[in-house]
Design a protein around this motif. Structure first.
Motif, mmCIF file in Angstrom:
data_model
loop_
_atom_site.group_PDB
_atom_site.id
_atom_site.type_symbol
_atom_site.label_atom_id
_atom_site.label_comp_id
_atom_site.label_asym_id
_atom_site.label_seq_id
_atom_site.Cartn_x
_atom_site.Cartn_y
_atom_site.Cartn_z
ATOM 1 N N MET A 246 -16.579 3.353 2.359
ATOM 2 C CA MET A 246 -15.304 2.711 2.550
ATOM 3 C C MET A 246 -14.423 3.641 3.379
ATOM 4 O O MET A 246 -14.315 4.821 3.087
ATOM 5 C CB MET A 246 -14.659 2.425 1.188
ATOM 6 N N GLN A 247 -13.809 3.060 4.378
ATOM 7 C CA GLN A 247 -12.928 3.859 5.230
ATOM 8 C C GLN A 247 -11.601 4.114 4.517
ATOM 9 O O GLN A 247 -11.202 3.387 3.613
ATOM 10 C CB GLN A 247 -12.674 3.135 6.540
ATOM 11 N N LYS A 248 -10.924 5.156 4.971
ATOM 12 C CA LYS A 248 -9.663 5.543 4.360
ATOM 13 C C LYS A 248 -8.629 4.418 4.452
ATOM 14 O O LYS A 248 -7.917 4.135 3.484
ATOM 15 C CB LYS A 248 -9.137 6.803 5.042
ATOM 16 N N LYS A 249 -8.554 3.746 5.608
ATOM 17 C CA LYS A 249 -7.560 2.681 5.768
ATOM 18 C C LYS A 249 -7.837 1.511 4.828
ATOM 19 O O LYS A 249 -6.917 0.892 4.312
ATOM 20 C CB LYS A 249 -7.484 2.217 7.211
ATOM 21 N N ASP A 250 -9.116 1.221 4.563
ATOM 22 C CA ASP A 250 -9.453 0.149 3.630
ATOM 23 C C ASP A 250 -9.083 0.526 2.201
ATOM 24 O O ASP A 250 -8.606 -0.309 1.430
ATOM 25 C CB ASP A 250 -10.945 -0.180 3.706
ATOM 26 N N PHE A 251 -9.293 1.788 1.839
ATOM 27 C CA PHE A 251 -8.949 2.240 0.492
ATOM 28 C C PHE A 251 -7.438 2.212 0.275
ATOM 29 O O PHE A 251 -6.962 1.760 -0.776
ATOM 30 C CB PHE A 251 -9.495 3.652 0.251
ATOM 31 N N VAL A 252 -6.676 2.670 1.254
ATOM 32 C CA VAL A 252 -5.213 2.660 1.149
ATOM 33 C C VAL A 252 -4.713 1.221 1.040
ATOM 34 O O VAL A 252 -3.832 0.908 0.227
ATOM 35 C CB VAL A 252 -4.573 3.399 2.340
ATOM 36 N N THR A 253 -5.281 0.331 1.842
ATOM 37 C CA THR A 253 -4.906 -1.082 1.782
ATOM 38 C C THR A 253 -5.230 -1.669 0.416
ATOM 39 O O THR A 253 -4.420 -2.425 -0.153
ATOM 40 C CB THR A 253 -5.627 -1.876 2.887
ATOM 41 N N LEU A 254 -6.392 -1.332 -0.135
ATOM 42 C CA LEU A 254 -6.797 -1.820 -1.443
ATOM 43 C C LEU A 254 -5.816 -1.379 -2.524
ATOM 44 O O LEU A 254 -5.355 -2.202 -3.336
ATOM 45 C CB LEU A 254 -8.205 -1.318 -1.773
ATOM 46 N N ILE A 255 -5.458 -0.114 -2.527
ATOM 47 C CA ILE A 255 -4.556 0.404 -3.556
ATOM 48 C C ILE A 255 -3.163 -0.213 -3.431
ATOM 49 O O ILE A 255 -2.590 -0.713 -4.411
ATOM 50 C CB ILE A 255 -4.474 1.946 -3.477
ATOM 51 N N LEU A 256 -2.600 -0.199 -2.217
ATOM 52 C CA LEU A 256 -1.248 -0.720 -2.034
ATOM 53 C C LEU A 256 -1.169 -2.216 -2.308
ATOM 54 O O LEU A 256 -0.205 -2.694 -2.921
ATOM 55 C CB LEU A 256 -0.736 -0.409 -0.632
ATOM 56 N N SER A 257 -2.157 -2.968 -1.869
ATOM 57 C CA SER A 257 -2.112 -4.408 -2.100
ATOM 58 C C SER A 257 -2.306 -4.744 -3.572
ATOM 59 O O SER A 257 -1.685 -5.686 -4.079
ATOM 60 C CB SER A 257 -3.143 -5.130 -1.236
ATOM 61 N N THR A 258 -3.118 -3.984 -4.285
ATOM 62 C CA THR A 258 -3.303 -4.229 -5.712
ATOM 63 C C THR A 258 -2.020 -3.934 -6.486
ATOM 64 O O THR A 258 -1.562 -4.753 -7.293
ATOM 65 C CB THR A 258 -4.457 -3.377 -6.261
#
Length: 122
Positions: free
Chosen positions: A1-13
């Protein structure tokens, strides 16, 4: 998982949970938490907006694009969300079940129109 996808996952959750919990607090009269619900929902909306800006920055794109298409899509999304919310209020708060369901369906259809407006038809 790329860093941008992980950040998006956390913030959107986090933003989605706060927004949804705030909506429940504001709309359910049994909870008697209208003001804290509005504050919590607004905080969730701010986090979701920040997620969009952070994601675009991590993708190397400009934070905001102002053209006619982007403004029209934004207005369609805002309209659909407001109409869906009014339909929810009509059914949950104002005892207008049938009319609220119909208004909610109009809001859902408006939000579904975002898919071809953003992605286009092939």
């Amino acid at each position: 998982m790329q860093k941008k996808d992980f950040v998006t996952l956390i913030l959107s959750t986090v933003g989605g949970i706060l927004f949804a919990l705030g909506m429940c607090m504001a709309l359910l009269p049994e909870w008697d938490a209208m003001v804290p619900g509005v504050v919590l929902g607004a905080l969730g909306a701010v986090i979701l907006l920040a997620m969009i800006l952070v994601r675009r920055k991590m993708d190397g794109k400009p934070a905001m694009v102002f053209n006619g298409r982007a403004i029209g899509i934004t207005l369609l999304g805002v309209f659909g969300a407001i109409v869906l919310g009014v339909g929810m209020c009509m059914t949950m708060l104002w005892d207008m079940m049938i009319a609220g369901i119909l208004v909610g369906i109009v809001g859902i259809v408006a939000l579904l129109c975002l898919i071809p407006a953003i992605k286009g038809l092939k």
